[in-house]
Design a protein around this motif. Sequence first.
Motif, mmCIF file in Angstrom:
data_model
loop_
_atom_site.group_PDB
_atom_site.id
_atom_site.type_symbol
_atom_site.label_atom_id
_atom_site.label_comp_id
_atom_site.label_asym_id
_atom_site.label_seq_id
_atom_site.Cartn_x
_atom_site.Cartn_y
_atom_site.Cartn_z
ATOM 1 N N THR A 190 -12.804 2.327 8.848
ATOM 2 C CA THR A 190 -12.484 1.914 7.852
ATOM 3 C C THR A 190 -11.614 0.597 8.224
ATOM 4 O O THR A 190 -11.441 0.277 9.311
ATOM 5 N N THR A 191 -11.489 -0.485 7.500
ATOM 6 C CA THR A 191 -10.636 -1.716 7.606
ATOM 7 C C THR A 191 -9.193 -1.235 7.346
ATOM 8 O O THR A 191 -8.875 -0.294 6.825
ATOM 9 N N ASP A 192 -8.351 -2.254 7.622
ATOM 10 C CA ASP A 192 -7.072 -2.064 7.734
ATOM 11 C C ASP A 192 -6.367 -3.351 7.666
ATOM 12 O O ASP A 192 -6.192 -3.967 8.569
ATOM 13 N N GLU A 193 -6.081 -3.816 6.371
ATOM 14 C CA GLU A 193 -5.048 -5.106 6.062
ATOM 15 C C GLU A 193 -4.356 -5.014 4.983
ATOM 16 O O GLU A 193 -4.556 -4.243 3.961
ATOM 17 N N GLU A 194 -3.223 -5.796 5.133
ATOM 18 C CA GLU A 194 -2.243 -5.766 3.959
ATOM 19 C C GLU A 194 -2.978 -6.340 2.606
ATOM 20 O O GLU A 194 -3.495 -7.113 2.636
ATOM 21 N N TYR A 195 -2.330 -5.436 1.623
ATOM 22 C CA TYR A 195 -2.681 -5.862 0.252
ATOM 23 C C TYR A 195 -1.532 -6.161 -0.651
ATOM 24 O O TYR A 195 -0.698 -5.360 -0.715
ATOM 25 N N GLU A 196 -1.717 -7.215 -1.290
ATOM 26 C CA GLU A 196 -0.640 -7.556 -2.157
ATOM 27 C C GLU A 196 -0.838 -7.775 -3.747
ATOM 28 O O GLU A 196 0.038 -8.060 -4.524
ATOM 29 N N PRO A 231 15.548 -3.018 -12.364
ATOM 30 C CA PRO A 231 14.578 -4.529 -11.933
ATOM 31 C C PRO A 231 15.436 -4.816 -10.754
ATOM 32 O O PRO A 231 14.277 -5.660 -10.180
ATOM 33 N N ASN A 232 16.442 -4.447 -10.110
ATOM 34 C CA ASN A 232 16.614 -5.017 -8.810
ATOM 35 C C ASN A 232 16.401 -4.135 -7.414
ATOM 36 O O ASN A 232 16.883 -4.163 -6.480
ATOM 37 N N ALA A 233 15.622 -3.049 -8.026
ATOM 38 C CA ALA A 233 15.166 -2.337 -6.816
ATOM 39 C C ALA A 233 14.542 -2.775 -5.670
ATOM 40 O O ALA A 233 13.554 -3.660 -6.123
ATOM 41 N N ALA A 234 14.816 -3.001 -4.502
ATOM 42 C CA ALA A 234 14.253 -3.155 -3.344
ATOM 43 C C ALA A 234 12.961 -2.746 -3.035
ATOM 44 O O ALA A 234 12.952 -1.486 -3.388
ATOM 45 N N PRO A 235 11.942 -3.349 -2.510
ATOM 46 C CA PRO A 235 10.731 -2.681 -2.206
ATOM 47 C C PRO A 235 10.815 -1.598 -1.391
ATOM 48 O O PRO A 235 11.465 -1.684 -0.223
ATOM 49 N N SER A 236 9.965 -0.330 -1.537
ATOM 50 C CA SER A 236 10.269 0.731 -0.598
ATOM 51 C C SER A 236 8.897 0.815 0.176
ATOM 52 O O SER A 236 8.934 1.697 1.294
ATOM 53 N N ILE A 237 7.947 0.318 -0.413
ATOM 54 C CA ILE A 237 6.478 0.400 0.421
ATOM 55 C C ILE A 237 5.745 -1.047 0.452
ATOM 56 O O ILE A 237 6.102 -2.065 0.058
ATOM 57 N N ARG A 238 4.831 -0.946 1.322
ATOM 58 C CA ARG A 238 3.701 -1.922 1.278
ATOM 59 C C ARG A 238 2.320 -1.069 1.339
ATOM 60 O O ARG A 238 2.438 -0.023 1.441
ATOM 61 N N LEU A 239 1.427 -2.038 0.956
ATOM 62 C CA LEU A 239 -0.036 -1.575 0.788
ATOM 63 C C LEU A 239 -0.864 -1.879 1.800
ATOM 64 O O LEU A 239 -0.797 -3.108 2.500
ATOM 65 N N ASP A 294 -7.055 -3.404 -9.040
ATOM 66 C CA ASP A 294 -8.053 -4.393 -8.692
ATOM 67 C C ASP A 294 -8.766 -4.060 -7.363
ATOM 68 O O ASP A 294 -9.820 -4.822 -6.970
ATOM 69 N N VAL A 295 -8.335 -3.163 -6.755
ATOM 70 C CA VAL A 295 -8.899 -2.805 -5.055
ATOM 71 C C VAL A 295 -10.159 -2.673 -5.202
ATOM 72 O O VAL A 295 -10.639 -1.897 -6.117
ATOM 73 N N SER A 296 -11.026 -3.236 -4.494
ATOM 74 C CA SER A 296 -12.402 -3.219 -4.412
ATOM 75 C C SER A 296 -12.859 -3.539 -2.941
ATOM 76 O O SER A 296 -12.334 -4.269 -2.387
ATOM 77 N N VAL A 297 -14.246 -3.236 -2.762
ATOM 78 C CA VAL A 297 -14.865 -3.819 -1.700
ATOM 79 C C VAL A 297 -15.480 -5.044 -1.623
ATOM 80 O O VAL A 297 -16.234 -5.196 -2.677
#
Length: 297
Positions: A67-73, A18-26, A78-81
Motif C-alpha cells: 500500500t501507499t503511505d502519505e499524509e492526508y490533509e 471549537p478550541n480542541a487541539a488536534p488529537s490525530i493525523r491522517l 474525498d479520499v480516492s486513488v
Amino acid sequence: MLNATGPWVDHLRRMEDPNAAPSIRLSKGAHLVLKRTSPWKAALATPIDKYRITFALPWEDMLLLGTTDEEYEGDPADVSVNEKDIAQILDEAAFSVRDQQLQRDLVTYAFAGLRVLPGGPGDTAKAKRETVVTEGKGGMLSVAGGKWTTFRHIGRTVMQKLEALPGHPLGDDFEPISSLPKKLPLPGVANPRAVAHRLLVDGPAPGSRMAADTAKHLATHYGSLAFDIARMANENPELAERVHPDAPEIWAQVVWARDHEWAETPDDVLRRRTTLTIRGLATDEVRAKVQELLDRK
C-alpha cells in the motif's frame, strides 16, 4: 456520548469545543486489485525503505497490491486513488513481481482508505499505530486509531472508561464490562474446510451439486452461517444461481445481505458485502437485478 468516527473524530471534537487541539493525523493508503496471470498462493512482502513494505497478496482468487503511505490533509470523504498512487504501487511491486502480472488492463479495482494516527511531527510511515482516547469539556469520549487486530481491546477499554464517567452514561441496567467474557467467538465461527465439505455434500438443491468455488467462498466468508444461505438456495433454486458467471457468489447472498446485514443499495451488496465490484463484474444488468431483490423487502 461516544465519538468513534475515525478520520472525522476531530471534526466532532471541535463541535463540542471549537478550541480542541488536534488529537490525530491522517495517512492515506491505496491498493490495487488485479486479475492473476498465473497461480498465486503465497503472500509476498518487499521492503521499500527502512519503514515501508509493499505487499502482493493472493485475495479472492486475485492479486492485491499495496500500500501507499502519505499524509492526508483533505476532507476524509474525498479520499480516492489517483494516477500517482497507481503508478507508485505498480512500480514498487515490480521489484518482486513479474512484469506480465502488472499490466494496467489487469486492474479490476482500486481503493484507498485513511489510517488514523496519533498527532505529532514526522513522516506518517514512521508513526505508531496506537489508539487515541480523549475526553472533551462536555464529557464526550473520543476514540480513534489502533488496528483491526486490536479492536476488541479498544472496545473493552472504551467501555471501561464510559463506566467510570459521572452519571454512568451506559445506564444502570448495563452489564459491567468486567463481567463479560474475555473470549467470545464471532458469529458463524467454524472450520472453513469442514463447512465447504458439507456444502459440497449436501448440495444447493435436490439432485444438484454446489460448485466448488462457491462452496469455498461461502465457507470462508460466512463460516457456519453459510448453511443458512445454502438453505435459502435449496428452497428457491433461482437463488442458487450465480450472480455473474465469472464470480462465485449466488443470489441467496443478496437476500441474506438484505435481510441480515442491513444492505439497502446495490453498492451495499456489490461493493461492501460481495466481491462483484472488486472483480469488475458489477454490470448494469447485475445492479438492476440486485435492486429488484432489495425492493422486495
